[in-house]
Design a protein around this motif. Structure first.
Motif, PDB file in Angstrom:
ATOM      1  N   LEU A  70       0.827  -1.210   0.000  1.00  0.00           N
ATOM      2  CA  LEU A  70       0.000   0.000   0.000  1.00  0.00           C
ATOM      3  C   LEU A  70       0.859   1.257   0.000  1.00  0.00           C
ATOM      4  O   LEU A  70       1.822   1.355   0.754  1.00  0.00           O
ATOM      5  N   ALA A  71       0.494   2.223  -0.860  1.00  0.00           N
ATOM      6  CA  ALA A  71       1.117   3.539  -0.810  1.00  0.00           C
ATOM      7  C   ALA A  71       0.434   4.338   0.296  1.00  0.00           C
ATOM      8  O   ALA A  71      -0.774   4.531   0.274  1.00  0.00           O
ATOM      9  N   ARG A  72       1.196   4.754   1.311  1.00  0.00           N
ATOM     10  CA  ARG A  72       0.635   5.529   2.420  1.00  0.00           C
ATOM     11  C   ARG A  72       0.702   7.022   2.159  1.00  0.00           C
ATOM     12  O   ARG A  72      -0.151   7.788   2.586  1.00  0.00           O
ATOM     13  N   LYS A  73       1.747   7.436   1.456  1.00  0.00           N
ATOM     14  CA  LYS A  73       1.946   8.865   1.258  1.00  0.00           C
ATOM     15  C   LYS A  73       2.811   9.073   0.024  1.00  0.00           C
ATOM     16  O   LYS A  73       3.782   8.340  -0.180  1.00  0.00           O
ATOM     17  N   ARG A  74       2.423  10.037  -0.805  1.00  0.00           N
ATOM     18  CA  ARG A  74       3.236  10.428  -1.958  1.00  0.00           C
ATOM     19  C   ARG A  74       3.637  11.887  -1.795  1.00  0.00           C
ATOM     20  O   ARG A  74       2.800  12.738  -1.531  1.00  0.00           O
ATOM     21  N   THR A  75       4.902  12.164  -1.994  1.00  0.00           N
ATOM     22  CA  THR A  75       5.401  13.531  -1.904  1.00  0.00           C
ATOM     23  C   THR A  75       6.051  13.895  -3.227  1.00  0.00           C
ATOM     24  O   THR A  75       6.986  13.229  -3.664  1.00  0.00           O
ATOM     25  N   GLN A  76       5.526  14.951  -3.872  1.00  0.00           N
ATOM     26  CA  GLN A  76       6.089  15.425  -5.128  1.00  0.00           C
ATOM     27  C   GLN A  76       6.765  16.759  -4.879  1.00  0.00           C
ATOM     28  O   GLN A  76       6.181  17.673  -4.285  1.00  0.00           O
ATOM     29  N   THR A  77       8.021  16.860  -5.349  1.00  0.00           N
ATOM     30  CA  THR A  77       8.776  18.098  -5.179  1.00  0.00           C
ATOM     31  C   THR A  77       9.281  18.594  -6.525  1.00  0.00           C
ATOM     32  O   THR A  77       9.501  17.809  -7.458  1.00  0.00           O
ATOM     33  N   PHE A  78       9.489  19.900  -6.598  1.00  0.00           N
ATOM     34  CA  PHE A  78       9.918  20.565  -7.821  1.00  0.00           C
ATOM     35  C   PHE A  78      10.967  21.599  -7.436  1.00  0.00           C
ATOM     36  O   PHE A  78      10.677  22.546  -6.706  1.00  0.00           O
ATOM     37  N   LYS A  79      12.192  21.402  -7.932  1.00  0.00           N
ATOM     38  CA  LYS A  79      13.302  22.271  -7.547  1.00  0.00           C
ATOM     39  C   LYS A  79      13.724  23.141  -8.725  1.00  0.00           C
ATOM     40  O   LYS A  79      13.932  22.647  -9.832  1.00  0.00           O
ATOM     41  N   LEU A  80      13.836  24.439  -8.463  1.00  0.00           N
ATOM     42  CA  LEU A  80      14.260  25.424  -9.457  1.00  0.00           C
ATOM     43  C   LEU A  80      15.220  26.407  -8.798  1.00  0.00           C
ATOM     44  O   LEU A  80      15.133  26.670  -7.593  1.00  0.00           O
ATOM     45  N   VAL A  81      16.113  26.968  -9.602  1.00  0.00           N
ATOM     46  CA  VAL A  81      16.993  28.027  -9.118  1.00  0.00           C
ATOM     47  C   VAL A  81      16.718  29.263  -9.971  1.00  0.00           C
ATOM     48  O   VAL A  81      16.913  29.247 -11.192  1.00  0.00           O
ATOM     49  N   PHE A  82      16.259  30.328  -9.320  1.00  0.00           N
ATOM     50  CA  PHE A  82      15.876  31.562 -10.001  1.00  0.00           C
ATOM     51  C   PHE A  82      17.018  32.569  -9.947  1.00  0.00           C
ATOM     52  O   PHE A  82      17.672  32.720  -8.923  1.00  0.00           O
ATOM     53  N   SER A 161      28.319  37.095  -4.502  1.00  0.00           N
ATOM     54  CA  SER A 161      29.722  37.174  -4.908  1.00  0.00           C
ATOM     55  C   SER A 161      29.814  37.793  -6.293  1.00  0.00           C
ATOM     56  O   SER A 161      28.802  37.965  -6.983  1.00  0.00           O
ATOM     57  N   SER A 162      31.034  38.097  -6.716  1.00  0.00           N
ATOM     58  CA  SER A 162      31.253  38.683  -8.039  1.00  0.00           C
ATOM     59  C   SER A 162      31.286  37.623  -9.134  1.00  0.00           C
ATOM     60  O   SER A 162      31.377  37.955 -10.312  1.00  0.00           O
ATOM     61  N   GLU A 163      31.200  36.341  -8.774  1.00  0.00           N
ATOM     62  CA  GLU A 163      31.325  35.267  -9.751  1.00  0.00           C
ATOM     63  C   GLU A 163      29.994  34.787 -10.316  1.00  0.00           C
ATOM     64  O   GLU A 163      29.962  34.100 -11.332  1.00  0.00           O
ATOM     65  N   ASP A 164      28.890  35.124  -9.664  1.00  0.00           N
ATOM     66  CA  ASP A 164      27.579  34.649 -10.125  1.00  0.00           C
ATOM     67  C   ASP A 164      26.503  35.577  -9.578  1.00  0.00           C
ATOM     68  O   ASP A 164      26.760  36.375  -8.671  1.00  0.00           O
ATOM     69  N   SER A 165      25.306  35.446 -10.133  1.00  0.00           N
ATOM     70  CA  SER A 165      24.186  36.222  -9.602  1.00  0.00           C
ATOM     71  C   SER A 165      23.786  35.670  -8.231  1.00  0.00           C
ATOM     72  O   SER A 165      24.118  34.532  -7.879  1.00  0.00           O
ATOM     73  N   SER A 166      23.073  36.475  -7.470  1.00  0.00           N
ATOM     74  CA  SER A 166      22.540  36.022  -6.181  1.00  0.00           C
ATOM     75  C   SER A 166      21.266  35.234  -6.470  1.00  0.00           C
ATOM     76  O   SER A 166      20.201  35.821  -6.649  1.00  0.00           O
ATOM     77  N   ASN A 167      21.387  33.913  -6.537  1.00  0.00           N
ATOM     78  CA  ASN A 167      20.286  33.046  -6.969  1.00  0.00           C
ATOM     79  C   ASN A 167      19.441  32.573  -5.795  1.00  0.00           C
ATOM     80  O   ASN A 167      19.925  32.461  -4.672  1.00  0.00           O
ATOM     81  N   PHE A 168      18.184  32.242  -6.121  1.00  0.00           N
ATOM     82  CA  PHE A 168      17.261  31.701  -5.130  1.00  0.00           C
ATOM     83  C   PHE A 168      16.905  30.272  -5.528  1.00  0.00           C
ATOM     84  O   PHE A 168      16.118  30.054  -6.443  1.00  0.00           O
ATOM     85  N   GLY A 169      17.522  29.295  -4.854  1.00  0.00           N
ATOM     86  CA  GLY A 169      17.227  27.886  -5.093  1.00  0.00           C
ATOM     87  C   GLY A 169      16.083  27.451  -4.203  1.00  0.00           C
ATOM     88  O   GLY A 169      16.223  27.423  -2.971  1.00  0.00           O
ATOM     89  N   LEU A 170      14.938  27.144  -4.813  1.00  0.00           N
ATOM     90  CA  LEU A 170      13.732  26.814  -4.059  1.00  0.00           C
ATOM     91  C   LEU A 170      13.227  25.432  -4.440  1.00  0.00           C
ATOM     92  O   LEU A 170      13.168  25.092  -5.624  1.00  0.00           O
ATOM     93  N   THR A 171      12.866  24.629  -3.439  1.00  0.00           N
ATOM     94  CA  THR A 171      12.192  23.361  -3.671  1.00  0.00           C
ATOM     95  C   THR A 171      10.754  23.507  -3.200  1.00  0.00           C
ATOM     96  O   THR A 171      10.503  23.824  -2.026  1.00  0.00           O
ATOM     97  N   PHE A 172       9.826  23.307  -4.130  1.00  0.00           N
ATOM     98  CA  PHE A 172       8.399  23.390  -3.841  1.00  0.00           C
ATOM     99  C   PHE A 172       7.854  21.991  -3.606  1.00  0.00           C
ATOM    100  O   PHE A 172       8.194  21.058  -4.336  1.00  0.00           O
ATOM    101  N   THR A 173       7.012  21.829  -2.614  1.00  0.00           N
ATOM    102  CA  THR A 173       6.326  20.563  -2.363  1.00  0.00           C
ATOM    103  C   THR A 173       4.850  20.752  -2.659  1.00  0.00           C
ATOM    104  O   THR A 173       4.239  21.728  -2.210  1.00  0.00           O
ATOM    105  N   ALA A 174       4.292  19.806  -3.430  1.00  0.00           N
ATOM    106  CA  ALA A 174       2.861  19.841  -3.727  1.00  0.00           C
ATOM    107  C   ALA A 174       2.091  19.489  -2.465  1.00  0.00           C
ATOM    108  O   ALA A 174       2.360  18.466  -1.824  1.00  0.00           O
ATOM    109  N   LEU A 175       1.130  20.337  -2.112  1.00  0.00           N
ATOM    110  CA  LEU A 175       0.297  20.125  -0.933  1.00  0.00           C
ATOM    111  C   LEU A 175      -1.094  19.690  -1.378  1.00  0.00           C
ATOM    112  O   LEU A 175      -1.458  19.820  -2.548  1.00  0.00           O
ATOM    113  N   ALA A 176      -1.883  19.181  -0.449  1.00  0.00           N
ATOM    114  CA  ALA A 176      -3.244  18.762  -0.779  1.00  0.00           C
ATOM    115  C   ALA A 176      -3.999  19.922  -1.404  1.00  0.00           C
ATOM    116  O   ALA A 176      -3.959  21.053  -0.906  1.00  0.00           O
TER     117      ALA A 176
END
Length: 196
Positions: A70-82, A161-176
């Protein structure tokens, strides 16, 4: 037999956010409605989608393998860096509602002052949830993912830093989803459903 036309390589992509309860497009080629905001540039790493399950297996006397899985719980995540710094991304990263941010207008002066945004962070009571729309695009093909209700559950460190942009790495979790709807919907162009 292999068919190279069914291979999707995500050469481009977009992310959109709206209020929970926003109406999603009914097809992958339709434009996003005015209730969705383009979240801006994404790093070339693209989208990382993951599906994790917690399962329960039931055994039976005399059987050498589980009789029920039996599947008790499914967690879907989506990771992006803006790459961009916007009020919406700051809101998601710091978990501060837009209503709790203050924009101070620019002043001509003298002395002149630039417009600035100010906010505090650290309040667990200020939870930001969104409707999230994702498009993975490759030369005429599109994989559209629509998450009815999502929250940010992981954040990468922001590096200044001077080597890259100031990025926002976010992982979103799908909720009910509200009203018992499916929390995640997929639409993929040019994928045939086999006939029975």
């Amino acid at each position: 037999m292999g068919d190279a036309s069914t291979i999707i390589v995500g050469t481009a992509g977009k992310a959109y956010m709206g209020e929970v309860g926003s109406t999603f497009p009914t097809g992958p080629e339709e434009a996003w409605g005015s209730d969705f905001t383009d979240m801006g540039f994404i790093t070339p790493d693209g989208l990382e989608e993951a599906l994790e399950e917690e399962r329960t297996q039931l055994d039976a006397w005399g059987e050498d393998a589980p009789v029920v899985d039996l599947a008790r719980k499914r967690t879907q995540t989506f990771k992006l860096v803006f790459r961009q710094t916007t009020a919406h991304l700051l809101s998601l990263y710091y978990q501060v509602g837009l209503a709790n941010m203050t924009s101070t207008a620019a002043a001509v002066g003298p002395p002149g002052k630039k417009q600035f945004l100010s906010f505090g962070s650290g309040s667990l009571a200020d939870t930001v949830e969104i409707a999230l729309g994702l498009d993975v695009i490759m030369s005429g093909k599109r994989h559209r993912i629509m998450i009815a209700r999502a929250g940010v559950t992981d954040r990468e460190a922001v590096k200044h830093s001077s080597e890259d942009s100031s990025n926002f790495g976010l992982t979103f979790t799908a909720l009910a989803a509200p009203g018992g709807a499916q929390s995640v919907q997929h639409q993929i162009t040019d994928v045939a459903l086999p006939t029975p």
